[in-house]
Design a protein around this motif. Sequence first.
Motif, PDB file in Angstrom:
ATOM      1  N   ARG A   1      17.434  -5.712  27.442  1.00 43.14           N
ATOM      2  CA  ARG A   1      18.180  -6.979  27.512  1.00 43.14           C
ATOM      3  C   ARG A   1      18.398  -7.404  28.949  1.00 43.14           C
ATOM      4  NH1 ARG A   1      23.168  -8.406  24.262  1.00 43.14           N
ATOM      5  NH2 ARG A   1      24.179  -6.665  25.341  1.00 43.14           N
ATOM      6  N   LEU A   2      18.700  -6.435  29.816  1.00 44.42           N
ATOM      7  CA  LEU A   2      18.902  -6.762  31.233  1.00 44.42           C
ATOM      8  C   LEU A   2      17.596  -7.183  31.891  1.00 44.42           C
ATOM      9  CD1 LEU A   2      21.476  -4.089  32.438  1.00 44.42           C
ATOM     10  CD2 LEU A   2      21.681  -6.558  32.702  1.00 44.42           C
TER      11      LEU A   2
ATOM     12  N   ARG B   1      16.980 -10.762  31.187  1.00 41.37           N
ATOM     13  CA  ARG B   1      17.853 -11.636  31.991  1.00 41.37           C
ATOM     14  C   ARG B   1      17.383 -11.681  33.446  1.00 41.37           C
ATOM     15  NH1 ARG B   1      19.777 -11.258  27.407  1.00 41.37           N
ATOM     16  NH2 ARG B   1      21.781 -12.135  26.733  1.00 41.37           N
TER      17      ARG B   1
ATOM     18  N   GLU C   1      26.435 -13.372  34.493  1.00 35.82           N
ATOM     19  CA  GLU C   1      25.716 -13.104  33.242  1.00 35.82           C
ATOM     20  C   GLU C   1      25.209 -11.667  33.204  1.00 35.82           C
ATOM     21  OE1 GLU C   1      22.007 -14.905  30.559  1.00 35.82           O
ATOM     22  OE2 GLU C   1      22.603 -15.891  32.443  1.00 35.82           O
ATOM     23  N   LEU C   2      24.678 -11.187  34.332  1.00 39.97           N
ATOM     24  CA  LEU C   2      24.201  -9.806  34.388  1.00 39.97           C
ATOM     25  C   LEU C   2      25.351  -8.833  34.140  1.00 39.97           C
ATOM     26  CD1 LEU C   2      21.808  -9.952  37.490  1.00 39.97           C
ATOM     27  CD2 LEU C   2      21.146  -9.766  35.078  1.00 39.97           C
TER      28      LEU C   2
ATOM     29  N   GLU D   1      28.094  -9.401  32.464  1.00 43.86           N
ATOM     30  CA  GLU D   1      28.508  -9.510  31.060  1.00 43.86           C
ATOM     31  C   GLU D   1      27.599  -8.672  30.158  1.00 43.86           C
ATOM     32  OE1 GLU D   1      28.944 -12.982  27.617  1.00 43.86           O
ATOM     33  OE2 GLU D   1      28.702 -13.538  29.730  1.00 43.86           O
ATOM     34  N   VAL D   2      26.291  -8.757  30.385  1.00 42.00           N
ATOM     35  CA  VAL D   2      25.342  -7.979  29.577  1.00 42.00           C
ATOM     36  C   VAL D   2      25.509  -6.490  29.861  1.00 42.00           C
ATOM     37  CG1 VAL D   2      22.892  -7.521  29.144  1.00 42.00           C
ATOM     38  CG2 VAL D   2      23.689  -9.876  29.452  1.00 42.00           C
TER      39      VAL D   2
ATOM     40  N   ALA E   1      28.458  -5.190  28.039  1.00 44.19           N
ATOM     41  CA  ALA E   1      28.152  -5.121  26.604  1.00 44.19           C
ATOM     42  C   ALA E   1      27.259  -3.929  26.288  1.00 44.19           C
ATOM     43  CB  ALA E   1      27.485  -6.416  26.152  1.00 44.19           C
ATOM     44  N   ASP E   2      26.424  -3.533  27.256  1.00 46.89           N
ATOM     45  CA  ASP E   2      25.528  -2.386  27.066  1.00 46.89           C
ATOM     46  C   ASP E   2      26.188  -1.058  27.398  1.00 46.89           C
ATOM     47  OD1 ASP E   2      23.540  -4.021  26.180  1.00 46.89           O
ATOM     48  OD2 ASP E   2      22.363  -3.998  28.041  1.00 46.89           O
TER      49      ASP E   2
END
Length: 563
Positions: A515-516, A519, A528-529, A531-532, A535-536
């Motif tokens: 996912r990263l 992005r 945004e990075l 936030e991901v 979440a990870d």
Amino acid sequence: MYAGHDQAIHDLLAERRLVDAAVLRETFASCRSGSRSFAAALIEQGIVGQPDLLRAVAAHLECEVALEVPETLPPDAIALLDPATARAYGVVPLAEDARAVSLLAADPFNPNLVGDLAFLLGREARPVVADPAQVRRLIERYYGDGGPATDASLEPAIPGVEADGGESLSATDLTLLAGQAPVVRLVNQVLALVVREQASDVHFEPFEDEFKIRCRIDGALADLPPQPRRLALPVTSRLKVLANLDIAERRLPQDGRMRVLAGGRSVDLRVSTLPTQFGESVVLRVLDQAAVQLELGQLGMPPAIQAGTEEILRRPDGIFLVTGPTGSGKTTTLYSCLKVLNRIEVKVLTVEDPVEYELDGVMQVPVNLAADLTFARTLRAFLRQDPDVIMVGEIRDVETAQVAIQAALTGHVVLSTLHTNDAPGAVTRLMDMGVAPILLASTLEGIVAQRLLRRICPACRAPQVPAEHGLRRLGLDREALRDRPVHAGRGCESCRGTGYKGRLGIFEFLRITDRLRERIVRGASLAELREVALADGMIPLREAAIAALLSGATTLDEVLKHT
């Protein structure tokens, strides 16, 4: 006698009931408006004898007492202190052994006496209570009265240093200055203290009226007793001689290195000189070889972060970064990673500015800008040396970053550092440098961000009521902390009154997931990075610091300062 400590004298005499309470109160009250000290008034009026008072003070402070001081003192003991320090603290060495130095003290109530002198002497300092007048006479006899003719033993052998700041002295003259026994002794004392207290740096700083010496211990600077201004040039010259620097060049900065025997072991020191208004400032960086012996498991990483780091190091290629400000322990972490990778079947090359520690079995190359040997140029040469692992001291520019990425793309493991506030920030920093996002997504495997927080001294650790505004900044509620009190150090002899002893690392680990990578290819923003990453499963530095706070390992101030 003991001027300024009237209340302490009153309290200890009242506690031991050596004087009638009414007499004690009356005498104490009469001294408040007078110029005499309370102790002197008691003795002059025959209310208490001086021997009884000295014994009471010694018992109260848990010190030895000398009712009669000797006429002569051992020369070896006298040589342990320079005159400025002896006069500043009002002490004179009485005896010494391998573990401690006994010092006759004119003011044994001085709260900094034991800690400062233990730091300076490199041994336990044991104050001995004695007649202050006799102690001062001994100080004057052995160390002078502080007037113009004082410290004859420390006066430069060559005249004219004060007149023109030493500008007229030749290299030979400066070498003679540097070789004076008092100068050599002072430098050796400071170096021994630095090693004993595990300082990371020592600063020699000339000012208009004094010569300051400061040590960085556990990340914070601590003052040593100031030295006479005229010692600045001889001490600076001594350090330059030891580091093989140009002793006559005082207009330009110089960098060097030296190895000294201090505290019973060999220590490497990186030396930097800087011309200032009042002379050259010299900073020594202590390169403790013990740091190279650390295993990855000894860094204090949480098990999940250590496991993630080891997984990345086992990969056949890719880039692993360590980020954080100067002094956050990045180099120690990198060397610990290299220790995991350094096996007989693995070729390891490093390029550093400068090489800080020598690693067995590793080819290490220092950057040499004067010869145009940059990080990028050395990295290109590395690719023709058949390496398996490459360590780059720091990625400073796009050229170095691009060559490091090229090395990772061609099957090499690349380790390096960046100066960013957190792990996701390393990604955006590299993109800001001009690295193509698709190449970064293809090669970057993981990032560790770290800080070093001062650890609370275990000898004086105690619960603390935290400041409300500090808790609000951390998003914590005082009511929720009722069963988990925060702590702080009160300050004691063991920690020299700071409340801290040693440091602990906190870490933030970012594993580059699919996912990263998606992005990064899209050029996502830092927000945004982050936030991901959260979440990870990334645990941010602030949360790691709060965990250390709630475990009682560090203080609220340290958490707010470093995260």
